[in-house]
Design a protein around this motif. Sequence first.
Motif, mmCIF file in Angstrom:
data_model
loop_
_atom_site.group_PDB
_atom_site.id
_atom_site.type_symbol
_atom_site.label_atom_id
_atom_site.label_comp_id
_atom_site.label_asym_id
_atom_site.label_seq_id
_atom_site.Cartn_x
_atom_site.Cartn_y
_atom_site.Cartn_z
ATOM 1 N N GLN A 109 44.182 21.637 14.795
ATOM 2 C CA GLN A 109 44.202 22.574 13.673
ATOM 3 C C GLN A 109 43.006 23.519 13.709
ATOM 4 O O GLN A 109 43.162 24.745 13.544
ATOM 5 N N ILE A 110 41.824 22.974 13.918
ATOM 6 C CA ILE A 110 40.619 23.813 13.966
ATOM 7 C C ILE A 110 40.705 24.800 15.117
ATOM 8 O O ILE A 110 40.363 25.983 14.967
ATOM 9 N N ALA A 111 41.185 24.346 16.286
ATOM 10 C CA ALA A 111 41.282 25.230 17.446
ATOM 11 C C ALA A 111 42.276 26.358 17.195
ATOM 12 O O ALA A 111 41.999 27.532 17.498
ATOM 13 N N LEU A 112 43.444 26.044 16.629
ATOM 14 C CA LEU A 112 44.466 27.062 16.403
ATOM 15 C C LEU A 112 44.041 28.061 15.324
ATOM 16 O O LEU A 112 44.172 29.281 15.497
ATOM 17 N N PHE A 113 43.526 27.565 14.201
ATOM 18 C CA PHE A 113 43.107 28.467 13.127
ATOM 19 C C PHE A 113 41.899 29.303 13.551
ATOM 20 O O PHE A 113 41.796 30.488 13.193
ATOM 21 N N THR A 114 40.989 28.707 14.303
ATOM 22 C CA THR A 114 39.833 29.462 14.792
ATOM 23 C C THR A 114 40.269 30.566 15.744
ATOM 24 O O THR A 114 39.805 31.717 15.637
ATOM 25 N N THR A 115 41.165 30.242 16.668
ATOM 26 C CA THR A 115 41.641 31.244 17.618
ATOM 27 C C THR A 115 42.388 32.363 16.909
ATOM 28 O O THR A 115 42.188 33.551 17.212
ATOM 29 N N GLY A 128 42.029 33.336 13.767
ATOM 30 C CA GLY A 128 41.052 34.134 13.034
ATOM 31 C C GLY A 128 40.229 35.033 13.937
ATOM 32 O O GLY A 128 39.948 36.190 13.596
ATOM 33 N N CYS A 129 39.829 34.514 15.103
ATOM 34 C CA CYS A 129 39.058 35.322 16.050
ATOM 35 C C CYS A 129 39.881 36.503 16.562
ATOM 36 O O CYS A 129 39.358 37.618 16.701
ATOM 37 N N LEU A 130 41.164 36.268 16.846
ATOM 38 C CA LEU A 130 42.018 37.352 17.341
ATOM 39 C C LEU A 130 42.217 38.425 16.273
ATOM 40 O O LEU A 130 42.143 39.626 16.566
ATOM 41 N N LEU A 131 42.470 38.011 15.030
ATOM 42 C CA LEU A 131 42.688 38.991 13.962
ATOM 43 C C LEU A 131 41.407 39.767 13.660
ATOM 44 O O LEU A 131 41.409 41.005 13.629
ATOM 45 N N LEU A 132 40.312 39.050 13.428
ATOM 46 C CA LEU A 132 39.051 39.721 13.098
ATOM 47 C C LEU A 132 38.541 40.542 14.270
ATOM 48 O O LEU A 132 38.079 41.685 14.089
ATOM 49 N N GLY A 133 38.629 39.993 15.485
ATOM 50 C CA GLY A 133 38.166 40.733 16.657
ATOM 51 C C GLY A 133 38.991 41.976 16.921
ATOM 52 O O GLY A 133 38.446 43.024 17.307
ATOM 53 N N SER A 134 40.306 41.914 16.694
ATOM 54 C CA SER A 134 41.162 43.089 16.909
ATOM 55 C C SER A 134 40.833 44.192 15.912
ATOM 56 O O SER A 134 40.699 45.367 16.286
ATOM 57 N N VAL A 135 40.684 43.833 14.639
ATOM 58 C CA VAL A 135 40.389 44.841 13.612
ATOM 59 C C VAL A 135 39.034 45.490 13.871
ATOM 60 O O VAL A 135 38.895 46.728 13.844
ATOM 61 N N MET A 136 38.018 44.685 14.140
ATOM 62 C CA MET A 136 36.681 45.237 14.369
ATOM 63 C C MET A 136 36.630 46.060 15.653
ATOM 64 O O MET A 136 35.941 47.102 15.707
ATOM 65 N N ALA A 190 46.353 46.276 25.588
ATOM 66 C CA ALA A 190 45.230 45.368 25.336
ATOM 67 C C ALA A 190 45.631 43.900 25.380
ATOM 68 O O ALA A 190 44.776 43.033 25.167
ATOM 69 N N LEU A 191 46.893 43.606 25.666
ATOM 70 C CA LEU A 191 47.360 42.221 25.648
ATOM 71 C C LEU A 191 46.635 41.327 26.653
ATOM 72 O O LEU A 191 46.265 40.191 26.311
ATOM 73 N N PRO A 192 46.394 41.742 27.896
ATOM 74 C CA PRO A 192 45.643 40.856 28.813
ATOM 75 C C PRO A 192 44.248 40.515 28.300
ATOM 76 O O PRO A 192 43.800 39.375 28.445
ATOM 77 N N ALA A 193 43.563 41.494 27.683
ATOM 78 C CA ALA A 193 42.229 41.215 27.140
ATOM 79 C C ALA A 193 42.316 40.256 25.954
ATOM 80 O O ALA A 193 41.460 39.371 25.798
ATOM 81 N N LEU A 194 43.339 40.413 25.117
ATOM 82 C CA LEU A 194 43.518 39.494 23.992
ATOM 83 C C LEU A 194 43.807 38.079 24.474
ATOM 84 O O LEU A 194 43.282 37.100 23.925
ATOM 85 N N LEU A 195 44.628 37.958 25.502
ATOM 86 C CA LEU A 195 44.936 36.634 26.045
ATOM 87 C C LEU A 195 43.699 35.991 26.666
ATOM 88 O O LEU A 195 43.470 34.783 26.510
ATOM 89 N N ALA A 196 42.885 36.782 27.342
ATOM 90 C CA ALA A 196 41.672 36.239 27.958
ATOM 91 C C ALA A 196 40.687 35.762 26.896
ATOM 92 O O ALA A 196 40.172 34.639 26.954
ATOM 93 N N GLY A 197 40.429 36.611 25.898
ATOM 94 C CA GLY A 197 39.500 36.218 24.845
ATOM 95 C C GLY A 197 40.040 35.092 23.994
ATOM 96 O O GLY A 197 39.301 34.173 23.615
ATOM 97 N N GLY A 198 41.328 35.137 23.679
ATOM 98 C CA GLY A 198 41.909 34.083 22.862
ATOM 99 C C GLY A 198 41.917 32.734 23.548
ATOM 100 O O GLY A 198 41.674 31.697 22.918
ATOM 101 N N SER A 199 42.208 32.720 24.840
ATOM 102 C CA SER A 199 42.206 31.449 25.570
ATOM 103 C C SER A 199 40.802 30.857 25.634
ATOM 104 O O SER A 199 40.621 29.638 25.511
ATOM 105 N N VAL A 252 36.061 37.493 21.877
ATOM 106 C CA VAL A 252 37.307 38.257 21.896
ATOM 107 C C VAL A 252 37.017 39.750 21.939
ATOM 108 O O VAL A 252 37.710 40.515 22.632
ATOM 109 N N MET A 253 35.983 40.181 21.237
ATOM 110 C CA MET A 253 35.718 41.608 21.111
ATOM 111 C C MET A 253 35.234 42.241 22.405
ATOM 112 O O MET A 253 35.574 43.401 22.684
#
Length: 292
Positions: free
Chosen positions: A76-82, A84-92, A210-219, A172-173
């Motif tokens: 749960q922590i890993a999924l919610f953290t990932t 959140g990082c993807l959403l916040l990192g994408s917006v910023m 930007a999908l490859p970069a998102l996958l790299a940072g998210g993983s 992620v950013m």
Amino acid sequence: MSENLTLKRPSLTGYNLKRYSWLLFPLLVLAALFFYPLLLIIQQALAGNDGQHSLGAFWQVLSSRRFLAALSNTVQIALFTTTGCLLLGSVMSLILVFIPFRGSRFISLVIDTFIALPTFLITLAFTFIYGSAGLLNGGLMALFHFDLPPVDFLYSMPGVILAEITVFTPLVMRPLMASLRQLDHSQLEAASILGAHPLRIIAQVIFPAALPALLAGGSLCLLLATNEFGIVLFIGAKGVNTLPMMVYSKAILESDYTSACAIAVINILLSIGLFMLYRLTASRAGVRNTSC
């Protein structure tokens, strides 16, 4: 007078040995620092009471409610953290790259420094701000005369997730911002001239590139959050037990090294499984991008 000339062929065996000899030192380092300790952990996890190899420790761990709760908390922590990082990192990242403003370069430098900071410093800052005796609770208690601290989320799972999102979002950013800066702005201008809504431009033009970069940072965030130990330990969240915390408690507090090694092996398999899932998702995404 005829002479038979024989030409010697170069020895391919010696050439191959010289060619791959530079791999010897890295392999020795990996064997000494990684494979040998991993082999000792697996050997200890398979050690039975009669001195023979047995899976009894794994069955005992897998049937424990404490382990199942720790496994559930870890996932749960890993999924919610990932997420959140993807959403916040994408917006910023979108704001810093496509909406230039005064001070954006300074913010980018600050984000870079977050990567170099140890995780316990961020957790310590969260304790000073959101802790029971932190700045926020102290100010609210002095202003509204509360008897107890009104903000008490830090010592729970949401507090751990928020701290990990703060620590791992720069991971992620960085690749995402580098990918966004390489986009062809003529495509964005053409889509805007044709009347496309900004959200549609993000979904159909920016996101696929930007999908490859998102996958790299998210993983990377997913793997780090799965194996994170310092943040959970330093916050001291009540009732939040994860697999790395369980390995620590079994080995250090209970001196049950066999169970600790069994849990460590399961944690390794979980990390490898998540990484293989990422590779599969990334390869499928790459095929879809090339076919479009």
